[in-house]
Design an enzyme around this catalytic site. Structure first.
Site, PDB file in Angstrom:
ATOM      1  N   ASP A  13     -87.468 -60.907   4.922  1.00 12.27           N
ATOM      2  CA  ASP A  13     -87.896 -59.746   5.721  1.00 12.27           C
ATOM      3  C   ASP A  13     -88.913 -60.104   6.799  1.00 12.27           C
ATOM      4  O   ASP A  13     -89.786 -59.297   7.132  1.00 12.27           O
ATOM      5  CB  ASP A  13     -88.474 -58.641   4.807  1.00 12.27           C
ATOM      6  CG  ASP A  13     -87.475 -58.175   3.775  1.00 12.27           C
ATOM      7  OD1 ASP A  13     -86.262 -58.206   4.067  1.00 12.27           O
ATOM      8  OD2 ASP A  13     -87.897 -57.775   2.672  1.00 12.27           O
ATOM      9  N   GLU A  14     -88.809 -61.283   7.342  1.00  8.23           N
ATOM     10  CA  GLU A  14     -89.757 -61.731   8.365  1.00  8.23           C
ATOM     11  C   GLU A  14     -89.496 -61.095   9.722  1.00  8.23           C
ATOM     12  O   GLU A  14     -90.321 -61.204  10.640  1.00  8.23           O
ATOM     13  CB  GLU A  14     -89.705 -63.261   8.506  1.00  8.23           C
ATOM     14  CG  GLU A  14     -90.142 -64.048   7.268  1.00  8.23           C
ATOM     15  CD  GLU A  14     -88.983 -64.351   6.326  1.00  8.23           C
ATOM     16  OE1 GLU A  14     -87.902 -63.744   6.500  1.00  8.23           O
ATOM     17  OE2 GLU A  14     -89.163 -65.181   5.414  1.00  8.23           O
ATOM     18  N   GLY A  15     -88.330 -60.452   9.864  1.00 12.61           N
ATOM     19  CA  GLY A  15     -87.931 -59.915  11.175  1.00 12.61           C
ATOM     20  C   GLY A  15     -86.816 -60.754  11.781  1.00 12.61           C
ATOM     21  O   GLY A  15     -86.630 -60.784  13.004  1.00 12.61           O
ATOM     22  N   LYS A  16     -86.058 -61.428  10.906  1.00 11.80           N
ATOM     23  CA  LYS A  16     -84.974 -62.307  11.387  1.00 11.80           C
ATOM     24  C   LYS A  16     -83.947 -61.527  12.204  1.00 11.80           C
ATOM     25  O   LYS A  16     -83.475 -61.995  13.234  1.00 11.80           O
ATOM     26  CB  LYS A  16     -84.265 -62.971  10.181  1.00 11.80           C
ATOM     27  CG  LYS A  16     -85.182 -63.864   9.358  1.00 11.80           C
ATOM     28  CD  LYS A  16     -84.454 -64.465   8.168  1.00 11.80           C
ATOM     29  CE  LYS A  16     -84.049 -63.455   7.117  1.00 11.80           C
ATOM     30  NZ  LYS A  16     -85.164 -62.784   6.435  1.00 11.80           N
ATOM     31  N   GLY A  17     -83.601 -60.307  11.725  1.00 15.63           N
ATOM     32  CA  GLY A  17     -82.596 -59.494  12.420  1.00 15.63           C
ATOM     33  C   GLY A  17     -82.984 -59.252  13.865  1.00 15.63           C
ATOM     34  O   GLY A  17     -82.179 -59.438  14.779  1.00 15.63           O
ATOM     35  N   ASN A  38     -77.506 -58.711  -0.388  1.00 13.79           N
ATOM     36  CA  ASN A  38     -78.921 -58.578  -0.760  1.00 13.79           C
ATOM     37  C   ASN A  38     -79.782 -58.569   0.502  1.00 13.79           C
ATOM     38  O   ASN A  38     -80.896 -58.076   0.497  1.00 13.79           O
ATOM     39  CB  ASN A  38     -79.359 -59.700  -1.714  1.00 13.79           C
ATOM     40  CG  ASN A  38     -78.970 -61.090  -1.229  1.00 13.79           C
ATOM     41  OD1 ASN A  38     -78.198 -61.252  -0.284  1.00 13.79           O
ATOM     42  ND2 ASN A  38     -79.491 -62.129  -1.885  1.00 13.79           N
ATOM     43  N   GLY A  40     -81.032 -57.504   4.243  1.00 14.82           N
ATOM     44  CA  GLY A  40     -81.084 -56.302   5.074  1.00 14.82           C
ATOM     45  C   GLY A  40     -81.788 -56.684   6.351  1.00 14.82           C
ATOM     46  O   GLY A  40     -82.992 -56.931   6.344  1.00 14.82           O
ATOM     47  N   HIS A  41     -81.022 -56.802   7.432  1.00 14.19           N
ATOM     48  CA  HIS A  41     -81.595 -57.245   8.706  1.00 14.19           C
ATOM     49  C   HIS A  41     -81.612 -56.062   9.679  1.00 14.19           C
ATOM     50  O   HIS A  41     -80.564 -55.521  10.019  1.00 14.19           O
ATOM     51  CB  HIS A  41     -80.780 -58.415   9.282  1.00 14.19           C
ATOM     52  CG  HIS A  41     -80.829 -59.634   8.406  1.00 14.19           C
ATOM     53  ND1 HIS A  41     -80.146 -60.787   8.680  1.00 14.19           N
ATOM     54  CD2 HIS A  41     -81.511 -59.885   7.259  1.00 14.19           C
ATOM     55  CE1 HIS A  41     -80.393 -61.679   7.740  1.00 14.19           C
ATOM     56  NE2 HIS A  41     -81.210 -61.153   6.858  1.00 14.19           N
ATOM     57  N   GLN A 223     -82.673 -64.068   3.652  1.00 11.40           N
ATOM     58  CA  GLN A 223     -83.784 -64.298   2.732  1.00 11.40           C
ATOM     59  C   GLN A 223     -84.836 -65.190   3.405  1.00 11.40           C
ATOM     60  O   GLN A 223     -84.912 -65.198   4.616  1.00 11.40           O
ATOM     61  CB  GLN A 223     -83.290 -64.901   1.403  1.00 11.40           C
ATOM     62  CG  GLN A 223     -82.537 -63.913   0.526  1.00 11.40           C
ATOM     63  CD  GLN A 223     -81.084 -63.713   0.929  1.00 11.40           C
ATOM     64  OE1 GLN A 223     -80.344 -64.663   1.112  1.00 11.40           O
ATOM     65  NE2 GLN A 223     -80.662 -62.476   1.065  1.00 11.40           N
ATOM     66  N   SER A 411     -93.817 -61.221  18.615  1.00 10.05           N
ATOM     67  CA  SER A 411     -93.146 -59.926  18.626  1.00 10.05           C
ATOM     68  C   SER A 411     -94.170 -58.839  18.336  1.00 10.05           C
ATOM     69  O   SER A 411     -94.919 -58.913  17.362  1.00 10.05           O
ATOM     70  CB  SER A 411     -92.024 -59.937  17.583  1.00 10.05           C
ATOM     71  OG  SER A 411     -91.494 -58.651  17.412  1.00 10.05           O
TER      72      SER A 411
HETATM   73  P1  GDP Z   1     -85.222 -59.424   8.145  1.00 10.05           P
HETATM   74  O1  GDP Z   1     -84.627 -59.235   6.788  1.00 10.05           O
HETATM   75  O2  GDP Z   1     -85.930 -60.728   8.283  1.00 10.05           O
HETATM   76  O3  GDP Z   1     -84.219 -59.197   9.248  1.00 10.05           O
HETATM   77  O4  GDP Z   1     -86.345 -58.300   8.306  1.00 10.05           O
HETATM   78  P2  GDP Z   1     -86.194 -56.741   7.919  1.00 10.05           P
HETATM   79  O5  GDP Z   1     -85.345 -56.077   8.932  1.00 10.05           O
HETATM   80  O6  GDP Z   1     -85.838 -56.584   6.494  1.00 10.05           O
HETATM   81  O7  GDP Z   1     -87.712 -56.273   8.036  1.00 10.05           O
HETATM   82  C1  GDP Z   1     -88.438 -56.471   9.196  1.00 10.05           C
HETATM   83  C2  GDP Z   1     -88.953 -55.108   9.674  1.00 10.05           C
HETATM   84  O8  GDP Z   1     -89.902 -55.301  10.703  1.00 10.05           O
HETATM   85  C3  GDP Z   1     -87.870 -54.227  10.278  1.00 10.05           C
HETATM   86  O9  GDP Z   1     -88.163 -52.897   9.994  1.00 10.05           O
HETATM   87  C4  GDP Z   1     -87.999 -54.499  11.780  1.00 10.05           C
HETATM   88  O10 GDP Z   1     -87.537 -53.417  12.567  1.00 10.05           O
HETATM   89  C5  GDP Z   1     -89.477 -54.654  11.898  1.00 10.05           C
HETATM   90  N1  GDP Z   1     -89.961 -55.509  12.984  1.00 10.05           N
HETATM   91  C6  GDP Z   1     -89.527 -56.728  13.374  1.00 10.05           C
HETATM   92  N2  GDP Z   1     -90.369 -57.249  14.293  1.00 10.05           N
HETATM   93  C7  GDP Z   1     -91.356 -56.314  14.467  1.00 10.05           C
HETATM   94  C8  GDP Z   1     -92.555 -56.268  15.241  1.00 10.05           C
HETATM   95  O11 GDP Z   1     -92.899 -57.211  15.960  1.00 10.05           O
HETATM   96  N3  GDP Z   1     -93.320 -55.156  15.139  1.00 10.05           N
HETATM   97  C9  GDP Z   1     -92.976 -54.088  14.355  1.00 10.05           C
HETATM   98  N4  GDP Z   1     -93.762 -53.031  14.335  1.00 10.05           N
HETATM   99  N5  GDP Z   1     -91.867 -54.112  13.596  1.00 10.05           N
HETATM  100  C10 GDP Z   1     -91.091 -55.212  13.646  1.00 10.05           C
HETATM  101  P1  IMO Z   2     -83.471 -60.615   3.939  1.00  9.23           P
HETATM  102  O1  IMO Z   2     -82.307 -61.423   4.449  1.00  9.23           O
HETATM  103  C1  IMO Z   2     -86.450 -60.018   0.854  1.00  9.23           C
HETATM  104  C2  IMO Z   2     -85.334 -61.040  -3.232  1.00  9.23           C
HETATM  105  C3  IMO Z   2     -85.242 -59.932  -4.252  1.00  9.23           C
HETATM  106  C4  IMO Z   2     -85.661 -60.677  -5.497  1.00  9.23           C
HETATM  107  C5  IMO Z   2     -85.035 -62.044  -5.302  1.00  9.23           C
HETATM  108  C6  IMO Z   2     -83.693 -62.219  -5.993  1.00  9.23           C
HETATM  109  O2  IMO Z   2     -83.422 -59.188   4.320  1.00  9.23           O
HETATM  110  O3  IMO Z   2     -84.764 -61.291   4.254  1.00  9.23           O
HETATM  111  P2  IMO Z   2     -81.252 -61.310  -5.494  1.00  9.23           P
HETATM  112  O4  IMO Z   2     -80.733 -59.906  -5.376  1.00  9.23           O
HETATM  113  O5  IMO Z   2     -81.040 -62.131  -4.266  1.00  9.23           O
HETATM  114  O6  IMO Z   2     -80.783 -62.009  -6.722  1.00  9.23           O
HETATM  115  O7  IMO Z   2     -82.840 -61.129  -5.669  1.00  9.23           O
HETATM  116  O8  IMO Z   2     -84.856 -62.204  -3.908  1.00  9.23           O
HETATM  117  N1  IMO Z   2     -84.516 -60.867  -2.020  1.00  9.23           N
HETATM  118  C7  IMO Z   2     -85.020 -60.562  -0.817  1.00  9.23           C
HETATM  119  N2  IMO Z   2     -86.279 -60.259  -0.450  1.00  9.23           N
HETATM  120  N3  IMO Z   2     -85.485 -60.089   1.783  1.00  9.23           N
HETATM  121  C8  IMO Z   2     -84.223 -60.417   1.429  1.00  9.23           C
HETATM  122  O9  IMO Z   2     -83.251 -60.617   2.346  1.00  9.23           O
HETATM  123  C9  IMO Z   2     -83.925 -60.628   0.073  1.00  9.23           C
HETATM  124  N4  IMO Z   2     -82.813 -60.943  -0.619  1.00  9.23           N
HETATM  125  C10 IMO Z   2     -83.185 -61.105  -1.890  1.00  9.23           C
HETATM  126  O10 IMO Z   2     -86.108 -58.866  -3.943  1.00  9.23           O
HETATM  127  O11 IMO Z   2     -87.061 -60.842  -5.493  1.00  9.23           O
HETATM  128 MG    MG Z   3     -84.654 -57.833   5.248  1.00  8.49          MG
END
Ligand code: GDP
Ligand code: IMO
Ligand code: MG
Length: 422
Positions: A13-17, A38, A40-41, A223, A411
């Site tokens: 969830d670093e903001g990869k999407g 698993n 969510g981007h 991940q 960002s």
């Molecule tokens: P991913 O799994 O690495 O793609 O990240 P997620 O989408 O799960 O979570 C990242 C969250 O941060 C999302 O809600 C994005 O819309 C948000 N996001 C990404 N970059 C920024 C940023 O620079 N500022 C803010 N406020 N939100 C951001």
């Molecule tokens: P993105 O691509 C954050 C975490 C789960 C759990 C562990 C194992 O959006 O960054 P799993 O269902 O894969 O067997 O769960 O990994 N996890 C994530 N945490 N972002 C994800 O994907 C994740 N995918 C799995 O919360 O701790």
């Molecule tokens: Mg995510």
């Protein structure tokens, strides 16, 4: 742009999407190489929010080819739903999406086993997404998994599924769970196989053909580094190689064809699920949650939050060979007076400058912090590095230096335009 692997440098969830969507502008092909739904981007285009689970985030830009690589485990029902959902939002999904015939298939018994194992573990649970990821990769390693090529051949699907359901129903029953109906699962998966068949191809050959035509490929990691099966905080990890090496095995593109690794990290730290998080801090969590931020894109769970951990990101830079850094969510720190950064761990008398590989040891580590002055002003509208407050620039430079990689993107908001190239 050359062939670029993009990985998460923290716990997902670093903001990869968002960064994938930005970088896709200069790429020809975007490939997912590991994980399943698993992931969510999140990508925002204008006010419209898109959350991608299996489909590469590059799908939102026209004329880009998106590939689901062999290293992915795909739940076909979820994939069909995702494609239909994207189409409903006006996104074109057709010949621009290709699914590897050797990607493995997630079945309902994988999801059920995932849930049951978590119940059995009780307080030791991993906190999985319950998407069946662990059991599906387990079957792949045990050589009893079904691949997409099996899914799209009805007779073969019936034969193989019948054997798998028998075995798994016996296991489910022994765990006190309800057995699955073979007939129902077969009907659902046959329908999904029929729907997906036009998307299926030999993606290894496809990618090599594209490289001969000098296509630029972006490898979309899912991940994060510390969820990697080998390099993460085992057993609190996912079941795939999320780190840069996974891009080779998960696509069939060899290491010497990779040109660059981009590491994405937040300006602070988050984690969803169980396991050690040395810099966890309830006050930061409360602050971010009160802003409506840091809720999981897949499960909606509140993410755990903490200060930036440079021991972890430095380790990630080492394991992935990160060249360039994209630092996201900088604006999340806009209101703080002082900002802490973890520069080492201490456990008893031992000081660690690297991440100990034993999760129990890591769980016993206390962070050693240095403090930075906050900038206490919104950064969302800054367009260039120069426009950022001097304290923000100092913070960015420091965390990039501590991570041991070059600052490439900062960002300051979820939108495309809120991206500063440094
Ligand atoms: P991913 O799994 O690495 O793609 O990240 P997620 O989408 O799960 O979570 C990242 C969250 O941060 C999302 O809600 C994005 O819309 C948000 N996001 C990404 N970059 C920024 C940023 O620079 N500022 C803010 N406020 N939100 C951001
Ligand atoms: P993105 O691509 C954050 C975490 C789960 C759990 C562990 C194992 O959006 O960054 P799993 O269902 O894969 O067997 O769960 O990994 N996890 C994530 N945490 N972002 C994800 O994907 C994740 N995918 C799995 O919360 O701790
Ligand atoms: Mg995510």
């Amino acid at each position: 742009m050359a062939n670029t692997i993009l990985v998460g440098a923290q716990w997902g969830d670093e903001g990869k999407g968002k960064i994938i969507d930005v970088l896709t502008e200069d790429a020809d092909i975007v490939v997912r190489y590991a994980g399943g739904n698993n992931a969510g981007h999140t990508v925002f285009i204008g006010k419209q929010k898109y959350v991608l689970h299996l489909v590469p985030s590059g799908i939102l830009r026209p004329n880009k080819l998106c590939v689901i690589g062999n290293g992915v485990v795909a739940d076909p029902l979820s994939l069909v739903e995702e494609i239909q959902g994207l189409r409903k939002l006006g996104v074109k999904v057709g010949a621009n999406l290709v699914v590897s015939e050797t990607a493995h298939v997630v079945f309902p018994y994988h999801r059920e086993l995932d849930a049951q194992r978590e119940v059995l573990k009780g307080r030791q649970k991993i906190g999985t997404t319950k998407r069946g990821i662990g059991p599906a990769y387990g079957d792949k390693a045990a050589r009893v998994g079904l691949r997409i090529s099996d899914l799209v051949e009805p007779a073969r699907l019936e034969e193989k599924l019948s054997a798998r359901i028998k075995e798994n129903n016996a296991v489910l029953k022994s765990l006190g769970a309800k057995p699955l109906s073979f007939k129902k699962v077969l009907a659902e998966y046959r329908a999904a196989g029929k729907y997906l068949k036009p998307f299926v191809a030999n993606t290894v050959v496809l990618l090599h053909d594209a490289m001969r035509r000098r296509a630029d490929i972006l490898f979309e990691g899912a991940q994060g580094t510390f969820l990697d099966l080998d390099h993460g905080t085992y057993p609190f990890v996912t079941s795939s190689n999320t780190t840069a090496g996974g891009a080779c095995t998960g696509t069939g593109v060899p290491p010497h064809r990779m040109d660059r690794v981009v590491g994405v990290m937040k300006a602070y730290t988050t984690r969803v699920g169980e396991g050690p998080l040395p810099t966890e801090n309830p006050e930061i969590a409360d602050m971010l949650h009160a802003m409506g931020r840091e809720f999981g894109a897949t499960t909606g769970r509140a993410r755990r939050c903490g200060w930036f951990d440079s021991v972890a990101t430095r380790h990630a830079a080492m394991v992935n060979g990160i060249d360039d850094l994209a630092i996201t969510n900088l604006d999340g720190l806009d209101t703080l007076e002082t900002i802490k950064v973890c520069v080492a761990y201490r456990r008893g008398k031992t000081r660690y400058d690297f991440v100990p590989s034993d999760a129990q040891v890591l769980a016993g580590c206390e962070p050693v912090y240095v403090e930075f002055e906050g900038w206490r002003t919104p950064t969302n509208d800054c367009k260039t590095f120069k426009q950022l407050p001097s304290e923000t620039r100092a913070y960015l430079k420091a965390i990039a230096e501590l991570t041991n990689a070059k600052l490439f993107i900062a960002s300051v908001g979820p939108a495309r335009a809120q991206t500063i190239f440094v």
